[in-house]
Design a protein around this motif. Structure first.
Motif, short mmCIF file in Angstrom:
data_model
loop_
_atom_site.label_atom_id
_atom_site.label_comp_id
_atom_site.label_asym_id
_atom_site.label_seq_id
_atom_site.Cartn_x
_atom_site.Cartn_y
_atom_site.Cartn_z
N ARG A 133 32.73 45.49 72.18
CA ARG A 133 32.65 45.32 73.64
C ARG A 133 33.84 44.55 74.19
O ARG A 133 34.28 43.56 73.60
N THR A 134 34.34 44.99 75.37
CA THR A 134 35.37 44.26 76.11
C THR A 134 34.91 44.11 77.55
O THR A 134 34.51 45.11 78.18
N ILE A 135 34.96 42.90 78.09
CA ILE A 135 34.69 42.66 79.50
C ILE A 135 36.01 42.76 80.25
O ILE A 135 36.98 42.08 79.89
N VAL A 136 36.08 43.63 81.25
CA VAL A 136 37.34 43.90 81.94
C VAL A 136 37.38 43.21 83.30
O VAL A 136 36.34 42.99 83.94
N LYS A 137 38.59 42.90 83.72
CA LYS A 137 38.86 42.35 85.04
C LYS A 137 39.87 43.23 85.74
O LYS A 137 40.62 44.00 85.10
N ALA A 138 39.93 43.12 87.06
CA ALA A 138 40.91 43.89 87.82
C ALA A 138 42.32 43.60 87.32
O ALA A 138 42.68 42.44 87.10
N GLY A 139 43.08 44.66 87.11
CA GLY A 139 44.43 44.53 86.57
C GLY A 139 44.52 44.86 85.10
O GLY A 139 45.62 45.12 84.59
N ASP A 140 43.39 44.89 84.40
CA ASP A 140 43.40 45.27 82.99
C ASP A 140 43.69 46.77 82.84
O ASP A 140 43.47 47.56 83.76
N THR A 141 44.17 47.14 81.66
CA THR A 141 44.39 48.56 81.35
C THR A 141 43.60 48.94 80.11
O THR A 141 43.28 48.10 79.27
N ILE A 142 43.28 50.23 80.03
CA ILE A 142 42.56 50.78 78.88
C ILE A 142 43.45 51.86 78.27
O ILE A 142 43.83 52.80 78.97
N PRO A 143 43.83 51.75 77.00
CA PRO A 143 44.74 52.74 76.40
C PRO A 143 44.08 54.10 76.27
O PRO A 143 42.94 54.21 75.81
N LEU A 144 44.81 55.15 76.67
CA LEU A 144 44.25 56.50 76.59
C LEU A 144 45.34 57.53 76.37
O LEU A 144 45.64 58.35 77.24
N GLY A 145 46.00 57.49 75.21
CA GLY A 145 46.88 58.55 74.76
C GLY A 145 47.82 59.14 75.79
O GLY A 145 47.78 60.34 76.08
N GLY A 146 48.69 58.32 76.39
CA GLY A 146 49.66 58.82 77.35
C GLY A 146 49.18 58.86 78.78
O GLY A 146 49.94 59.22 79.68
N VAL A 147 47.94 58.50 79.01
CA VAL A 147 47.37 58.44 80.36
C VAL A 147 47.19 56.97 80.73
O VAL A 147 46.70 56.17 79.94
N GLN A 148 47.62 56.59 81.94
CA GLN A 148 47.48 55.20 82.39
C GLN A 148 46.12 55.03 83.06
O GLN A 148 45.82 55.68 84.07
N VAL A 149 45.30 54.15 82.52
CA VAL A 149 43.99 53.85 83.08
C VAL A 149 43.99 52.37 83.46
O VAL A 149 44.12 51.50 82.60
N ARG A 150 43.85 52.09 84.75
CA ARG A 150 43.87 50.72 85.25
C ARG A 150 42.54 50.37 85.90
O ARG A 150 41.98 51.17 86.65
N VAL A 151 42.07 49.17 85.64
CA VAL A 151 40.89 48.64 86.31
C VAL A 151 41.37 48.06 87.64
O VAL A 151 42.19 47.15 87.67
N VAL A 152 40.85 48.61 88.75
CA VAL A 152 41.28 48.14 90.06
C VAL A 152 40.28 47.18 90.68
O VAL A 152 40.62 46.42 91.59
N VAL A 153 39.04 47.23 90.20
CA VAL A 153 38.02 46.31 90.69
C VAL A 153 37.00 46.11 89.58
O VAL A 153 36.70 47.02 88.81
N SER A 154 36.50 44.91 89.47
CA SER A 154 35.42 44.56 88.56
C SER A 154 34.81 43.29 89.14
O SER A 154 35.11 42.92 90.29
#
Length: 359
Positions: A133-154
């Motif tokens: 488990r990872t608790i995410v905050k706004a500004g965090d990223t999640i790695p996804l094979g060449g795709v940029q996934v950013r947390v914009v709100v949490s």
């Protein structure tokens, strides 16, 4: 020599056919899965890595089985990342069933803030996720094979800096203000997804007040090509004109159910500053259809709350036409996205497709 070159060619072909579908064509694949007014979207990167955003309802593992079917369609043997937007049953309820059907790699969520009614689901999730488990905050990223996934709100503040060309938002002047929603819709995890020239946002059930934190006075989301609309298309407490007008979606996908989301109204939600606010379209579908530059609206279900053809998209862009409690397979909506920004959306019920070019 000719026979050797033929064998080499066949071997190379076999290699290209052995991985997930997305990896074969270099595209990002997105499946909006029919969870009957819950929420579940599966992303498969060009490398075959996968991310599932929400897991639908429990309902005798109906939604877990539909997610598995989409994963198998995409050629997946496991789901690498699962992001849970919040602890409501239509978003996390399908996880226990899904975890029995397919291996899951990592888990992401907004943290342990929870209402008493949602505590059991939060605790079940924690037991399944364990040390992964990872608790995410706004500004965090999640790695996804060449795709940029950013947390914009949490839970906590929204992202600090604009993305995707965001800046001052003139639509914030005289925009209606709403009272905040219940706490779980304030803590919501929302994502921005970029692949090459393609930009997407999906904000779960984020409410009107938190939307305005993202776009007023500065539009921090920028513009998007595809937007999964909030709250299943029931927009009395979301879909602020200041948000929708700022992000300028080309295409909107509505993850509604036959009797949940689109067409639903809640007269208890009133603007705080109604006397000073600029009037806005109250019908949810028409609010989207009237957006400048909108090129397509796709729905998981025909709304049985309000089935007026003028308040639903065209039927070839609706994945499911059945009413609630009617047995059906659960058709999905799928997008295939190239790095150049061209993306094709397909309705699995009809096979109807439409191709768009990212602006």
């Amino acid at each position: 020599m000719k026979r050797l070159s033929t064998l080499v060619a066949l071997f190379a072909l076999a290699l290209t056919m052995s991985g997930p579908a997305a990896a074969q064509n270099g595209n990002l694949s997105i499946y909006w899965i029919d969870v009957e007014g819950g929420a579940s979207t599966l992303f498969v990167s060009p490398t075959g890595e996968s991310l599932l955003f929400d897991t639908g309802y429990p309902d005798n593992d109906r939604d877990a089985k539909r997610i598995l079917a989409a994963a198998q369609k995409a050629g997946l043997k496991q789901i690498d990342h699962v992001v849970i937007s919040h602890w409501h049953g239509d978003h996390v309820g399908g996880l226990p069933g899904l975890a029995k059907l397919i291996p899951i790699g990592k888990f992401y969520d907004h943290g342990d803030g929870v209402e008493q009614a949602d505590q059991q689901r939060r605790d079940s999730y924690k037991a399944i996720a364990g040390a992964k488990r990872t608790i995410v905050k706004a500004g965090d990223t999640i790695p996804l094979g060449g795709v940029q996934v950013r947390v914009v709100v949490s839970e906590g503040p929204v992202i600090a800096n604009p993305i995707n060309g965001g800046g001052p938002n003139p639509l914030c002047t005289n925009t209606p203000q709403m009272t905040p929603a219940a706490p779980e819709n304030i803590r919501m995890v929302g994502l921005a997804i970029n692949y090459g020239n393609f930009k997407m946002a999906t904000l779960g059930d984020l409410d009107w007040s938190r939307e305005l934190e993202l776009v007023c006075p500065i539009n921090k989301l920028g513009t998007v090509n595809v937007y999964t609309i909030n709250r299943h298309g029931g927009l009395d407490d979301s879909g602020s004109p200041a948000l929708l007008g700022a992000i300028k979606p080309q295409v909107v996908v509505i993850n509604n159910g036959p009797r949940k989301g689109l067409g639903q109204s809640d007269d208890r939600v009133k603007p705080i500053n109604a006397a000073q606010a600029t009037p806005y379209e109250r019908n949810s579908y028409l609010r989207l259809a009237k957006l400048p530059g909108i090129e397509g609206i796709w729905q998981e279900h025909l709304s049985m709350i309000d089935s007026d053809p003028a308040h639903n998209t065209s039927r070839d862009m609706i994945a499911n036409l059945e009413d609630r409690d009617v047995a059906h397979i659960g058709n999905w909506i799928m997008a295939s996205v190239g790095r150049d920004g061209k993306f094709t959306i397909t309705n699995s019920r009809t096979g109807f497709s439409k191709t768009y070019t990212a602006r």
